[in-house]
Design an enzyme around this catalytic site. Structure first.
Site, mmCIF file in Angstrom:
data_model
loop_
_atom_site.group_PDB
_atom_site.id
_atom_site.type_symbol
_atom_site.label_atom_id
_atom_site.label_comp_id
_atom_site.label_asym_id
_atom_site.label_seq_id
_atom_site.Cartn_x
_atom_site.Cartn_y
_atom_site.Cartn_z
ATOM 1 N N TYR A 137 -12.817 2.439 13.745
ATOM 2 C CA TYR A 137 -12.086 3.412 12.698
ATOM 3 C C TYR A 137 -11.998 5.298 13.471
ATOM 4 C CZ TYR A 137 -12.364 6.586 8.880
ATOM 5 O OH TYR A 137 -12.288 7.798 7.782
ATOM 6 N N ARG A 167 -3.691 8.780 13.268
ATOM 7 C CA ARG A 167 -3.678 9.344 12.625
ATOM 8 C C ARG A 167 -3.380 11.575 12.092
ATOM 9 N NH1 ARG A 167 -6.947 8.617 6.451
ATOM 10 N NH2 ARG A 167 -8.765 8.974 7.996
ATOM 11 N N TYR A 189 -15.360 17.674 9.373
ATOM 12 C CA TYR A 189 -16.846 16.182 9.970
ATOM 13 C C TYR A 189 -16.812 17.044 11.360
ATOM 14 C CZ TYR A 189 -17.086 12.678 6.470
ATOM 15 O OH TYR A 189 -16.885 12.793 4.826
ATOM 16 N N ARG A 246 -10.487 14.709 -0.474
ATOM 17 C CA ARG A 246 -11.314 13.786 -2.055
ATOM 18 C C ARG A 246 -10.481 13.427 -2.792
ATOM 19 N NH1 ARG A 246 -14.961 12.117 1.659
ATOM 20 N NH2 ARG A 246 -16.114 14.596 2.790
ATOM 21 N N GLU A 305 -18.776 1.462 -1.901
ATOM 22 C CA GLU A 305 -17.502 2.799 -1.685
ATOM 23 C C GLU A 305 -16.957 2.728 -3.248
ATOM 24 O OE1 GLU A 305 -15.589 4.518 1.654
ATOM 25 O OE2 GLU A 305 -13.438 4.758 1.052
#
Length: 339
Positions: free
Chosen positions: A142, A149, A202, A215, A326
């Site tokens: 990830y 990305r 983060y 979000r 999730e």
């Protein structure tokens, strides 16, 4: 759903068993702009594992009557002049460059598709990565994906931080790396959760590159409608995973985060979005946890709440190995953005 396989046309799934979304009203003579199939058999024999009752489900997005179809690099797309839906997949066994390079290439092709069609604003992205939590040669897969990305966003001059699109990144047990996206001619209003650090902020403890998504995203869908796209939402408070090992507490925390995102969206528009009315996809790491998760949802939302009755539950790995559940969601409501 494979590139170019527009789910209600070619998979044999029953579109009445899924959601049909009103970018334009569904019309019996109009093909869908695109869509996601859940538990739908694929040409390679793979399918996401559905939990609970019911068969394959379809999330279909409808545009206007006249659709143009094409390809930019790895992306197969359809657009109606205003809305664009695209999809791609890569077989990593045939791509020796590694996942970071593959993610950068995938998003480069996405941005080329946006430029080619004039639907220039990336609104919502769905990423599916095999073995998302596995080690990828010294760095979790990830985190490798996040490197590629973000590089693609920065190289294309796209908003990689404030203003990034809504998105999720889920883990599959096998199969190709797949990406689906929705874009349009109208930009989205990015929404953040006041209970959480924005994902793109983060700290370095979560990897050398932060995740590139907001979000949620609010979008003017036309005809007096607003669309709310809520990214994958889990039991994270601030930037830390909460209630590790306790799936019921994680589900409650996830619902608290969903409510916070909805409240933040409602503060920016006149639409009255409600948690109990959302279209939800619930990702469950451990199949045996689904009954407990469903019980929490039923208690919190009500047994007859559309969000629960229409929810699709899938077994999937989640971007952090300590997260057990999730939920992503979307909704359409009458309203307009506040000035």
């Amino acid at each position: 759903m494979s590139p170019g396989d527009w789910v209600t046309l070619e998979t044999g799934a029953d579109p009445s068993r899924g959601q049909q979304h009103g970018l334009h009203p569904p019309h019996p003579q109009h093909p869908p702009l695109g869509g996601l199939g859940y538990g739908v058999p694929r040409a390679d024999g793979l399918a996401e594992r559905l939990l609970g009752e019911g068969g394959a489900r379809v999330d279909a997005w409808f545009g206007g009557a006249d659709l143009e179809r094409g390809r930019c690099g790895s992306v197969a797309w359809r657009h109606d002049g205003h809305w664009l839906y695209g999809t791609l997949e890569f077989d990593e066994a045939r791509e020796p460059a590694g996942l970071a390079a593959l993610a950068e290439r995938a998003y480069r092709d996405v941005f080329a598709s946006l430029a080619h069609t004039g639907c220039d604003h990336l609104l919502r992205v769905w990423n599916y990565l095999p073995a998302i939590n596995a080690d990828g040669g010294g760095l979790e897969r990830y985190r490798q994906f996040n490197l590629g990305r973000q590089e693609a966003f920065l190289n294309a001059g796209r908003a990689a931080f404030d203003g990034a699109p809504a998105a999720c990144a889920m883990g599959t047990r096998d199969g190709p790396f797949r990406l689906h996206f929705l874009a349009g001619r109208v930009p989205a209003l990015a929404i953040e959760n006041p209970r959480q650090v924005s994902a793109y902020r983060y700290p370095a403890a979560y990897g050398p590159c932060s995740p590139t998504f907001s979000r949620a995203a609010l979008v003017d869908a036309g005809q007096g409608q607003l669309a709310l796209f809520i990214s994958g939402t889990a039991s994270v408070v601030g930037h830390a995973s909460a209630h590790v090992g306790d799936v019921e507490a994680q589900t409650h925390e996830t619902l608290a985060n969903l409510r916070a995102v909805i409240d933040a969206a409602r503060a920016r528009c006149s639409a009255r979005f409600e948690l109990a009315l959302l279209d939800c996809i619930v990702y469950v790491r451990l199949e045996q946890d689904w009954p407990a998760i469903r019980a929490v949802l039923q208690c919190a939302l009500g047994a007859e709440a559309p969000a629960l009755r229409g929810a699709v539950a899938l077994q999937a790995d989640i971007c952090r190995s300590d997260l057990l559940v999730e939920i992503e969601a979307h909704a359409f409501e009458p309203g307009e953005l506040l000035k």
